[in-house]
Motif scaffolding. Structure first.
Motif, PDB file in Angstrom:
ATOM      1  N   TYR A 193      13.197  38.043  38.457  1.00 65.52           N
ATOM      2  CA  TYR A 193      12.924  36.818  37.687  1.00 65.52           C
ATOM      3  C   TYR A 193      14.047  35.799  37.898  1.00 65.52           C
ATOM      4  O   TYR A 193      15.135  36.140  38.399  1.00 65.52           O
ATOM      5  CB  TYR A 193      12.786  37.145  36.191  1.00 65.52           C
ATOM      6  CG  TYR A 193      13.986  37.865  35.630  1.00 65.52           C
ATOM      7  CD1 TYR A 193      15.077  37.159  35.146  1.00 65.52           C
ATOM      8  CD2 TYR A 193      14.046  39.248  35.615  1.00 65.52           C
ATOM      9  CE1 TYR A 193      16.189  37.819  34.657  1.00 65.52           C
ATOM     10  CE2 TYR A 193      15.153  39.917  35.136  1.00 65.52           C
ATOM     11  CZ  TYR A 193      16.227  39.192  34.654  1.00 65.52           C
ATOM     12  OH  TYR A 193      17.333  39.846  34.186  1.00 65.52           O
ATOM     13  N   ILE A 194      13.775  34.572  37.521  1.00 65.96           N
ATOM     14  CA  ILE A 194      14.772  33.506  37.654  1.00 65.96           C
ATOM     15  C   ILE A 194      14.758  32.630  36.415  1.00 65.96           C
ATOM     16  O   ILE A 194      13.728  32.544  35.754  1.00 65.96           O
ATOM     17  CB  ILE A 194      14.508  32.643  38.910  1.00 65.96           C
ATOM     18  CG1 ILE A 194      13.041  32.264  38.965  1.00 65.96           C
ATOM     19  CG2 ILE A 194      14.970  33.333  40.167  1.00 65.96           C
ATOM     20  CD1 ILE A 194      12.679  31.287  40.012  1.00 65.96           C
ATOM     21  N   PRO A 195      15.865  32.013  36.112  1.00 68.00           N
ATOM     22  CA  PRO A 195      17.176  32.197  36.726  1.00 68.00           C
ATOM     23  C   PRO A 195      17.814  33.508  36.284  1.00 68.00           C
ATOM     24  O   PRO A 195      17.520  34.011  35.208  1.00 68.00           O
ATOM     25  CB  PRO A 195      17.970  31.000  36.203  1.00 68.00           C
ATOM     26  CG  PRO A 195      17.367  30.701  34.864  1.00 68.00           C
ATOM     27  CD  PRO A 195      15.908  31.030  35.017  1.00 68.00           C
ATOM     28  N   ARG A 196      18.687  34.016  37.134  1.00 70.65           N
ATOM     29  CA  ARG A 196      19.501  35.190  36.809  1.00 70.65           C
ATOM     30  C   ARG A 196      20.961  34.811  36.994  1.00 70.65           C
ATOM     31  O   ARG A 196      21.304  34.121  37.953  1.00 70.65           O
ATOM     32  CB  ARG A 196      19.214  36.373  37.748  1.00 70.65           C
ATOM     33  CG  ARG A 196      17.882  36.984  37.604  1.00 70.65           C
ATOM     34  CD  ARG A 196      17.705  38.260  38.426  1.00 70.65           C
ATOM     35  NE  ARG A 196      18.033  38.217  39.833  1.00 70.65           N
ATOM     36  CZ  ARG A 196      17.285  37.663  40.782  1.00 70.65           C
ATOM     37  NH1 ARG A 196      16.159  37.045  40.464  1.00 70.65           N
ATOM     38  NH2 ARG A 196      17.656  37.712  42.052  1.00 70.65           N
ATOM     39  N   ILE A 197      21.803  35.286  36.107  1.00 69.06           N
ATOM     40  CA  ILE A 197      23.244  35.110  36.256  1.00 69.06           C
ATOM     41  C   ILE A 197      23.873  36.490  36.295  1.00 69.06           C
ATOM     42  O   ILE A 197      23.707  37.281  35.362  1.00 69.06           O
ATOM     43  CB  ILE A 197      23.842  34.252  35.124  1.00 69.06           C
ATOM     44  CG1 ILE A 197      23.244  32.846  35.161  1.00 69.06           C
ATOM     45  CG2 ILE A 197      25.372  34.213  35.242  1.00 69.06           C
ATOM     46  CD1 ILE A 197      23.751  31.908  34.073  1.00 69.06           C
ATOM     47  N   LEU A 198      24.560  36.762  37.391  1.00 68.77           N
ATOM     48  CA  LEU A 198      25.198  38.057  37.599  1.00 68.77           C
ATOM     49  C   LEU A 198      26.704  37.872  37.754  1.00 68.77           C
ATOM     50  O   LEU A 198      27.156  36.834  38.262  1.00 68.77           O
ATOM     51  CB  LEU A 198      24.652  38.720  38.874  1.00 68.77           C
ATOM     52  CG  LEU A 198      23.132  38.903  38.958  1.00 68.77           C
ATOM     53  CD1 LEU A 198      22.743  39.387  40.351  1.00 68.77           C
ATOM     54  CD2 LEU A 198      22.642  39.869  37.898  1.00 68.77           C
ATOM     55  N   PHE A 199      27.442  38.867  37.342  1.00 69.26           N
ATOM     56  CA  PHE A 199      28.897  38.872  37.518  1.00 69.26           C
ATOM     57  C   PHE A 199      29.248  40.000  38.472  1.00 69.26           C
ATOM     58  O   PHE A 199      28.779  41.125  38.307  1.00 69.26           O
ATOM     59  CB  PHE A 199      29.601  39.061  36.176  1.00 69.26           C
ATOM     60  CG  PHE A 199      29.395  37.898  35.246  1.00 69.26           C
ATOM     61  CD1 PHE A 199      30.216  36.778  35.314  1.00 69.26           C
ATOM     62  CD2 PHE A 199      28.361  37.913  34.320  1.00 69.26           C
ATOM     63  CE1 PHE A 199      30.019  35.694  34.475  1.00 69.26           C
ATOM     64  CE2 PHE A 199      28.150  36.831  33.470  1.00 69.26           C
ATOM     65  CZ  PHE A 199      28.984  35.717  33.548  1.00 69.26           C
ATOM     66  N   LEU A 200      30.067  39.686  39.462  1.00 68.92           N
ATOM     67  CA  LEU A 200      30.494  40.650  40.462  1.00 68.92           C
ATOM     68  C   LEU A 200      32.011  40.791  40.399  1.00 68.92           C
ATOM     69  O   LEU A 200      32.715  39.793  40.168  1.00 68.92           O
ATOM     70  CB  LEU A 200      30.113  40.193  41.869  1.00 68.92           C
ATOM     71  CG  LEU A 200      28.640  40.257  42.280  1.00 68.92           C
ATOM     72  CD1 LEU A 200      27.799  39.231  41.564  1.00 68.92           C
ATOM     73  CD2 LEU A 200      28.516  40.062  43.777  1.00 68.92           C
ATOM     74  N   ASP A 201      32.490  42.009  40.600  1.00 65.36           N
ATOM     75  CA  ASP A 201      33.932  42.179  40.679  1.00 65.36           C
ATOM     76  C   ASP A 201      34.395  41.781  42.084  1.00 65.36           C
ATOM     77  O   ASP A 201      33.583  41.425  42.942  1.00 65.36           O
ATOM     78  CB  ASP A 201      34.356  43.592  40.284  1.00 65.36           C
ATOM     79  CG  ASP A 201      33.809  44.686  41.197  1.00 65.36           C
ATOM     80  OD1 ASP A 201      33.527  44.409  42.386  1.00 65.36           O
ATOM     81  OD2 ASP A 201      33.670  45.816  40.723  1.00 65.36           O
TER      82      ASP A 201
END
Length: 169
Positions: free
Chosen positions: A112-120
């Motif tokens: 789905y959109i929008p998606r907000i992801l956090f990456l190390d």
């Protein structure tokens, strides 16, 4: 009748003025794409490299140009001074349309959109960093700025402050 030097200069000045007005409108979005041109946006590849090189977490927004929910989030995101301030703690990336990465790690609970992801800084999607006030079926969906700010603060705590404590030992 030949044109005078003044007429030619005036026409060039008008042309330059028109370009000065039109070009910024055409290219205003740049990498911000409506999410804020005052944020230091990177492409995904450049962002992943910078995140690794600087040992800094990455925030990734995945959206589409035709998406109503994405369009609704953009001004809320762009107008948030808190998001702007917090963005300095992250490598900021937003991908649109065909730039969306195909790796399944970027769809931890669906596409789905929008998606907000956090990456190390190793490029690992930190699946525990979700919209805690959101719909549990769409953990990475953010309809407004306040929930984005809350997750950015938590991500900074988890990915930056805790790392600093380990580095000091």
């Amino acid at each position: 009748m030949p044109h005078s030097k003044d007429t030619i200069m005036a026409s060039h000045a008008i042309l330059l003025l028109c370009l000065a007005v039109v070009l910024p409108v055409i290219y205003a979005d740049g990498l911000g794409r409506g999410f804020g041109d005052d944020i230091n946006w990177k492409t995904l590849d450049a962002g992943l490299k910078e995140s690794k090189d600087l040992n800094k977490p990455l925030m990734l927004i995945i959206h589409k140009s035709w998406c109503g929910a994405c369009k609704a989030l953009k001004p809320k995101f762009a107008d948030s001074s808190e998001i702007k301030e917090l963005s300095e703690k992250f490598v900021m990336v937003n991908v649109e349309d065909n730039e969306e990465p195909s790796d399944s790690k970027y769809t931890p609970d669906g596409g789905y959109i929008p998606r907000i992801l956090f990456l190390d800084s190793t490029g690992t999607v930190r699946t525990e960093l979700i919209n805690e006030n959101g719909n549990p079926q769409y953990k990475y969906y953010y309809p407004e700025a306040t929930s984005v700010v809350k997750s950015m603060k938590k991500a900074a705590d988890v990915l930056i402050e805790s790392k600093a404590g380990v580095d000091e030992l």
